[in-house]
Design an enzyme around this catalytic site. Structure first.
Site, mmCIF file in Angstrom:
data_model
loop_
_atom_site.group_PDB
_atom_site.id
_atom_site.type_symbol
_atom_site.label_atom_id
_atom_site.label_comp_id
_atom_site.label_asym_id
_atom_site.label_seq_id
_atom_site.Cartn_x
_atom_site.Cartn_y
_atom_site.Cartn_z
ATOM 1 N N GLU A 1 -3.011 -6.504 6.888
ATOM 2 C CA GLU A 1 -2.592 -7.872 6.594
ATOM 3 C C GLU A 1 -2.924 -8.755 7.785
ATOM 4 O O GLU A 1 -3.015 -8.257 8.904
ATOM 5 C CB GLU A 1 -1.071 -7.957 6.327
ATOM 6 C CG GLU A 1 -0.642 -7.493 4.951
ATOM 7 C CD GLU A 1 -0.616 -5.980 4.811
ATOM 8 O OE1 GLU A 1 -0.439 -5.299 5.846
ATOM 9 O OE2 GLU A 1 -0.792 -5.468 3.696
ATOM 10 N N GLU B 1 6.290 -3.654 1.514
ATOM 11 C CA GLU B 1 5.524 -4.426 0.533
ATOM 12 C C GLU B 1 6.126 -4.274 -0.862
ATOM 13 O O GLU B 1 6.071 -5.193 -1.673
ATOM 14 C CB GLU B 1 4.054 -4.006 0.531
ATOM 15 C CG GLU B 1 3.193 -5.010 -0.244
ATOM 16 C CD GLU B 1 1.717 -4.722 -0.153
ATOM 17 O OE1 GLU B 1 1.354 -3.541 -0.270
ATOM 18 O OE2 GLU B 1 0.940 -5.664 0.019
ATOM 19 N N HIS C 1 0.549 -9.971 -10.385
ATOM 20 C CA HIS C 1 0.681 -9.081 -9.224
ATOM 21 C C HIS C 1 1.926 -8.203 -9.339
ATOM 22 O O HIS C 1 1.958 -7.096 -8.797
ATOM 23 C CB HIS C 1 0.661 -9.876 -7.920
ATOM 24 C CG HIS C 1 0.081 -9.077 -6.785
ATOM 25 N ND1 HIS C 1 -1.131 -8.441 -6.872
ATOM 26 C CD2 HIS C 1 0.570 -8.767 -5.551
ATOM 27 C CE1 HIS C 1 -1.369 -7.775 -5.746
ATOM 28 N NE2 HIS C 1 -0.353 -7.963 -4.928
ATOM 29 N N TYR D 1 1.976 -3.819 -9.294
ATOM 30 C CA TYR D 1 2.810 -2.868 -8.545
ATOM 31 C C TYR D 1 3.272 -1.700 -9.419
ATOM 32 O O TYR D 1 3.676 -0.666 -8.887
ATOM 33 C CB TYR D 1 4.012 -3.598 -7.927
ATOM 34 C CG TYR D 1 3.668 -4.323 -6.641
ATOM 35 C CD1 TYR D 1 2.444 -4.952 -6.481
ATOM 36 C CD2 TYR D 1 4.561 -4.364 -5.584
ATOM 37 C CE1 TYR D 1 2.120 -5.602 -5.306
ATOM 38 C CE2 TYR D 1 4.242 -5.013 -4.404
ATOM 39 C CZ TYR D 1 3.031 -5.633 -4.272
ATOM 40 O OH TYR D 1 2.705 -6.270 -3.099
ATOM 41 N N THR E 1 -3.118 -9.839 2.593
ATOM 42 C CA THR E 1 -3.576 -8.474 2.346
ATOM 43 C C THR E 1 -5.096 -8.423 2.202
ATOM 44 O O THR E 1 -5.656 -9.091 1.341
ATOM 45 C CB THR E 1 -2.909 -7.936 1.070
ATOM 46 O OG1 THR E 1 -1.511 -7.828 1.301
ATOM 47 C CG2 THR E 1 -3.458 -6.580 0.680
ATOM 48 N N CYS F 1 -6.730 -5.981 -5.424
ATOM 49 C CA CYS F 1 -6.021 -6.475 -6.615
ATOM 50 C C CYS F 1 -5.656 -7.955 -6.520
ATOM 51 O O CYS F 1 -5.584 -8.634 -7.541
ATOM 52 C CB CYS F 1 -4.747 -5.691 -6.839
ATOM 53 S SG CYS F 1 -4.844 -3.989 -6.338
ATOM 54 N N CYS G 1 -2.557 0.697 0.457
ATOM 55 C CA CYS G 1 -2.865 -0.532 -0.280
ATOM 56 C C CYS G 1 -4.376 -0.739 -0.218
ATOM 57 O O CYS G 1 -4.952 -0.834 0.862
ATOM 58 C CB CYS G 1 -2.134 -1.713 0.357
ATOM 59 S SG CYS G 1 -2.729 -3.315 -0.228
ATOM 60 N N CYS H 1 -0.228 0.473 -8.568
ATOM 61 C CA CYS H 1 -0.594 0.932 -7.214
ATOM 62 C C CYS H 1 0.519 1.731 -6.559
ATOM 63 O O CYS H 1 0.273 2.787 -5.977
ATOM 64 C CB CYS H 1 -1.004 -0.250 -6.346
ATOM 65 S SG CYS H 1 0.342 -1.244 -5.680
HETATM 66 FE FE1 SF4 Z 1 -2.144 -3.639 -2.404
HETATM 67 FE FE2 SF4 Z 1 -0.826 -2.866 -4.579
HETATM 68 FE FE3 SF4 Z 1 -1.167 -5.481 -4.069
HETATM 69 FE FE4 SF4 Z 1 -3.210 -3.895 -4.827
HETATM 70 S S1 SF4 Z 1 -1.381 -4.445 -6.044
HETATM 71 S S2 SF4 Z 1 -3.241 -5.436 -3.227
HETATM 72 S S3 SF4 Z 1 -2.717 -2.005 -3.786
HETATM 73 S S4 SF4 Z 1 0.022 -4.007 -2.870
HETATM 74 FE FE FE Z 2 0.629 -6.526 -2.290
#
Ligand code: SF4
Ligand code: FE
Length: 483
Positions: free
Chosen positions: A257, A447, A292, A296, A191, A104, A100, A299
């Protein structure tokens, strides 16, 4: 120059006086701490890749606000192409870090707060959008990493914020002053907050009139007085202290985190983005969560690419790569991973402009995307473990591998195909272990389940956005039902 180098970013974080605790002790130098450093390296990659000509189009963009080239992680999306590029950038980042990379949440908070402050001002005559634009400009010009803090501890889930036994279970305003507000509470599993210069705090759920003090959004520097961060433990985290990098699986990158406490933190007026307009708390949550959930689809797919590659290498290294069931499992992993990507791209392609002018993803498709993310990485991880074999969790340590007595034994008996060293075979197995059971499993597995909202949160949105009434009408029309 609005684009900072990775080295400049690290120095900026080093210059901050954050209040961080881990294993019961204050961490005086988080930047060089071996447990924390891999997470900083992941964020650093968002700066390093932006400096590379081959990634310029994906990692950077000309800001309509400053007119300068900025990092896409601080950008306000102005088209569906921007939304799709965001997902592509996140896939790239996942491929390069297998972790991660944390930045983001700030990007998603920027975009959610941008449109919500605009809408709130239109109804209430407030000045939140102006406040936010000033902050955004500062973040773009200084290429900041900004955490987006949403999740409150929530205490008794059956009770509203104002109804909790302990009033601090949801972050709230404790004092309104002429020059600003004082807030108290906490945000759980933040995060990347220790690798951020600023934090945008948002409400965690829709609020009613009685929760007016809880409907608050703002930004403050992470080293503001009153902020304390307690690092979350990750499985196998202390392997990073052993000086045996092979055993970590991913020696360079990781995620982090922290439980973050706001103990009577002062927020000046020009950093306030919502302050009591409770009906906009839900709007802000829905938009941030939507962005968000789109994230996902990028990422996790990038990290999935690494895991699939690692599983394929594990098969190569033990000579099983020609077996038809192995080939089929690798196909299945790719099918699942690309399905997630398709969802991330689809909710972006179906995006639309908001009243403020920035682009919002299609909320139904973004929620479908994240719902799939709560499942497919688990199946991909299961297949990776299947292909890897039990050695992934029973192999001796790197110290045994290097020791005088045990080294030759480990090398001889854990050899796979003759053309590949035992060391490389073990390195790949450790990477799979890291992604499915170790420190990176936080980011790739749990996550995937709970980040950006737990599965039920998406199901509620799917039920709201799915338009069942329209579907009933379709069925009636086909069946010639007239009522
Ligand atoms: Fe982490 Fe994915 Fe959230 Fe970006 S989108 S902060 S990489 S979990
Ligand atoms: Fe996340």
């Amino acid at each position: 120059m609005a684009l900072k180098t990775g080295a400049e970013y690290i120095e900026s974080i080093r210059s901050m006086k954050m209040n961080i605790y881990m294993f019961g002790e204050k961490v005086e130098n988080p930047v060089d701490n071996p447990i924390l450093r891999p997470s900083l390296n992941s964020v650093r990659m968002t700066y390093d890749l932006a400096q590379m000509p081959e990634y310029e189009d994906l990692m950077t963009v000309i800001s309509p606000i400053t007119g300068e080239r900025i990092n896409r992680f601080t950008h306000i999306h102005t088209s569906t192409e921007d939304l799709m590029n965001k997902v592509k950038m996140q896939r790239l980042m996942g491929q390069k870090t297998a972790a991660c990379f944390q930045r983001c949440v700030g990007m998603d908070a920027f975009n959610a707060v941008f449109s919500t402050t605009f809408d709130c001002d239109a109804v209430h005559g407030t000045k939140y959008h102006e406040n936010f634009l000033k902050f955004l400009k500062y973040a773009q010009e200084n290429d900041l990493t900004v955490d987006g803090a949403m999740t409150d501890p929530k205490g008794d889930r059956s009770k509203a914020p104002h109804d909790q036994e302990d009033a601090d279970m949801f972050l709230h305003i404790v004092e309104r002053r002429e020059d600003g507000i004082i807030v108290r509470g906490a945000k759980a599993h933040q995060t990347g907050i220790i690798n951020s210069q600023e934090v945008i705090v948002m409400p965690t759920q829709a609020m009613g009139e009685a929760d007016v003090d809880y409907a608050v959004a703002f930004a403050v520097p992470v080293d503001t007085e009153g902020i304390t961060m307690i690092i979350g433990r990750q499985s196998c985290d202390t392997r990073k202290l052993e000086g045996a990098s092979m055993d970590t699986g991913n020696p360079e990158f990781g995620g982090v985190e922290a439980l973050t406490v706001f103990d009577d933190v002062f927020v000046p007026n020009d950093r306030i983005f919502l302050c009591g307009e409770y009906e906009f708390a839900g709007v802000l949550v829905e938009r941030f969560a939507g962005y968000h959930r789109q994230s996902y689809g990028g990422c996790k797919v990038g990290v999935g690419d690494v895991l699939i590659g690692a599983a394929a290498l594990a098969a190569d290294y033990n000579g099983a790569n020609k077996a038809s069931h192995i080939k089929d499992k690798l196909i299945e992993m790719q099918h699942l991973n690309e399905t997630l990507y398709a969802c991330g791209i689809a909710c972006s392609a179906e995006g639309h402009p908001t009243a403020s002018g920035n682009y919002l993803i299609d909320l139904l498709l973004a929620n479908v995307c994240k719902q799939n993310v709560t499942r497919f990485p688990y199946e991909i991880a299961r297949l990776a473990e299947d292909i890897a074999g039990g050695l992934m969790v029973t192999a001796p340590s790197e110290k045994d591998f290097r020791a005088e007595v045990t080294g030759p034994i480990v090398k001889k008996y854990l050899q796979g195909v003759a053309s590949v060293s035992t060391e490389n075979r073990l390195r790949i197995l450790r990477l799979i272990e890291n992604l499915t059971l170790g420190t990176a499993a936080v980011g790739y597995r749990t996550e995937s389940m709970h980040g950006a909202g737990s599965p039920q949160a998406q199901r509620i949105m799917i039920s709201r956005q799915g338009n069942l009434a329209m579907k009933k009408q379709l069925a009636k029309a086909i069946a010639h039902i007239e009522e």
